[in-house]
Design a protein around this motif. Structure first.
Motif, PDB file in Angstrom:
ATOM      1  N   UNK A   4       0.818  -1.190   0.000  1.00 22.53           N
ATOM      2  CA  UNK A   4       0.000   0.000   0.000  1.00 22.53           C
ATOM      3  C   UNK A   4       0.867   1.262   0.000  1.00 22.53           C
ATOM      4  N   UNK A   5       1.357   1.629  -1.165  1.00 26.08           N
ATOM      5  CA  UNK A   5       2.221   2.806  -1.265  1.00 26.08           C
ATOM      6  C   UNK A   5       1.446   4.105  -1.133  1.00 26.08           C
ATOM      7  N   UNK A   6       0.130   4.044  -1.148  1.00 24.54           N
ATOM      8  CA  UNK A   6      -0.676   5.254  -0.993  1.00 24.54           C
ATOM      9  C   UNK A   6      -0.472   5.913   0.366  1.00 24.54           C
ATOM     10  N   UNK A   7      -0.074   5.136   1.362  1.00 24.15           N
ATOM     11  CA  UNK A   7       0.148   5.741   2.678  1.00 24.15           C
ATOM     12  C   UNK A   7       1.321   6.724   2.650  1.00 24.15           C
ATOM     13  N   UNK A   8       2.192   6.575   1.684  1.00 21.08           N
ATOM     14  CA  UNK A   8       3.362   7.449   1.553  1.00 21.08           C
ATOM     15  C   UNK A   8       3.082   8.669   0.670  1.00 21.08           C
ATOM     16  N   UNK A   9       1.911   8.705   0.050  1.00 24.34           N
ATOM     17  CA  UNK A   9       1.612   9.683  -0.993  1.00 24.34           C
ATOM     18  C   UNK A   9       1.876  11.129  -0.566  1.00 24.34           C
ATOM     19  N   UNK A  10       1.326  11.556   0.568  1.00 28.53           N
ATOM     20  CA  UNK A  10       1.498  12.948   1.005  1.00 28.53           C
ATOM     21  C   UNK A  10       2.965  13.298   1.242  1.00 28.53           C
ATOM     22  N   UNK A  11       3.685  12.375   1.827  1.00 23.53           N
ATOM     23  CA  UNK A  11       5.103  12.624   2.097  1.00 23.53           C
ATOM     24  C   UNK A  11       5.904  12.657   0.799  1.00 23.53           C
ATOM     25  N   UNK A  12       5.667  11.706  -0.063  1.00 22.69           N
ATOM     26  CA  UNK A  12       6.404  11.612  -1.328  1.00 22.69           C
ATOM     27  C   UNK A  12       6.127  12.826  -2.224  1.00 22.69           C
ATOM     28  N   UNK A  13       4.865  13.213  -2.326  1.00 23.34           N
ATOM     29  CA  UNK A  13       4.521  14.324  -3.225  1.00 23.34           C
ATOM     30  C   UNK A  13       4.944  15.679  -2.676  1.00 23.34           C
ATOM     31  N   UNK A  55       9.304  14.671  11.080  1.00 24.01           N
ATOM     32  CA  UNK A  55       8.735  13.937  12.217  1.00 24.01           C
ATOM     33  C   UNK A  55       7.214  14.082  12.232  1.00 24.01           C
ATOM     34  N   UNK A  56       6.736  15.277  11.967  1.00 25.62           N
ATOM     35  CA  UNK A  56       5.286  15.517  11.957  1.00 25.62           C
ATOM     36  C   UNK A  56       4.606  14.716  10.842  1.00 25.62           C
ATOM     37  N   UNK A  57       5.214  14.701   9.654  1.00 30.59           N
ATOM     38  CA  UNK A  57       4.624  13.963   8.531  1.00 30.59           C
ATOM     39  C   UNK A  57       4.564  12.462   8.813  1.00 30.59           C
ATOM     40  N   UNK A  58       5.638  11.925   9.383  1.00 31.10           N
ATOM     41  CA  UNK A  58       5.663  10.494   9.705  1.00 31.10           C
ATOM     42  C   UNK A  58       4.651  10.189  10.809  1.00 31.10           C
ATOM     43  N   UNK A  59       4.579  11.058  11.807  1.00 30.04           N
ATOM     44  CA  UNK A  59       3.606  10.890  12.882  1.00 30.04           C
ATOM     45  C   UNK A  59       2.185  10.877  12.326  1.00 30.04           C
ATOM     46  N   UNK A  60       1.901  11.780  11.405  1.00 30.91           N
ATOM     47  CA  UNK A  60       0.569  11.834  10.794  1.00 30.91           C
ATOM     48  C   UNK A  60       0.247  10.546  10.040  1.00 30.91           C
TER      49      UNK A  60
END
Length: 167
Positions: A4-13, A55-60
């Motif tokens: 499920x790579x969609x979980x990374x979408x916000x961070x990656x984009x 850290x905030x992005x990963x926490x989210x």
């Protein structure tokens, strides 16, 4: 989780430049190292060693997906997958005559995303001697849209006329 790579979408984009990708890669290494130095280490403690933004992005992501922040195997899998995803970015090398503002970088990256899709980052070099415009290198192709090149072409084609005017 790897499926499920969609979980990374916000961070990656959110990544726009080679520098940002290199910073994130370094932060991933820092987290991995900190998590496995001792048995008492935790993701929250390791977050103190990286930027607050990351850290905030990963926490989210962990919160949104109900991931257990104490599960070191899950964290390792998450960070390994993130690291492998960012290695897949395609780089567009831009040479500009000016140091672009963050807003300009956002605009350029937005244009690239709209026209090529996600998964592209910018490697920006500043060379004032190109005077204006840009040099674009991507996928083994080189395009020179600089003012310097245009002026050189004009002077070359009008060389005799210019010399007559100067005499």
């Amino acid at each position: 989780m790897k499926r499920n790579v969609l979980i990374y979408f916000d961070l990656i984009t959110s990544l726009k430049t080679v520098g940002e990708v290199n910073d994130l890669s370094s932060e991933i290494d820092t987290l991995m190292s900190a998590l496995f130095k001792s048995r008492n280490s935790s993701l929250e403690k390791a977050f103190g060693l990286i930027s607050q933004k990351t850290a905030k992005k990963i926490t989210q992501i962990f919160s949104k997906n109900n991931f257990n922040t104490d599960d070191k195997e899950l964290i390792t899998d998450f960070l390994d997958t993130l690291a492998s995803l960012i290695k897949k970015f395609k780089v567009i090398k831009l040479t500009l005559a000016f140091d672009p503002t963050p807003k300009t970088i956002d605009n350029i990256h937005e244009f690239v995303s709209q026209n090529l899709g996600i998964g592209y980052i910018l490697d920006i070099e500043v060379l004032e001697n190109i005077l204006g415009g840009a040099v674009i290198m991507f996928n083994g192709k080189y395009q020179d849209f600089t003012l310097k090149k245009t002026l050189e072409e004009v002077f070359e084609s009008k060389n005799e006329e210019i010399l007559k005017l100067m005499q």
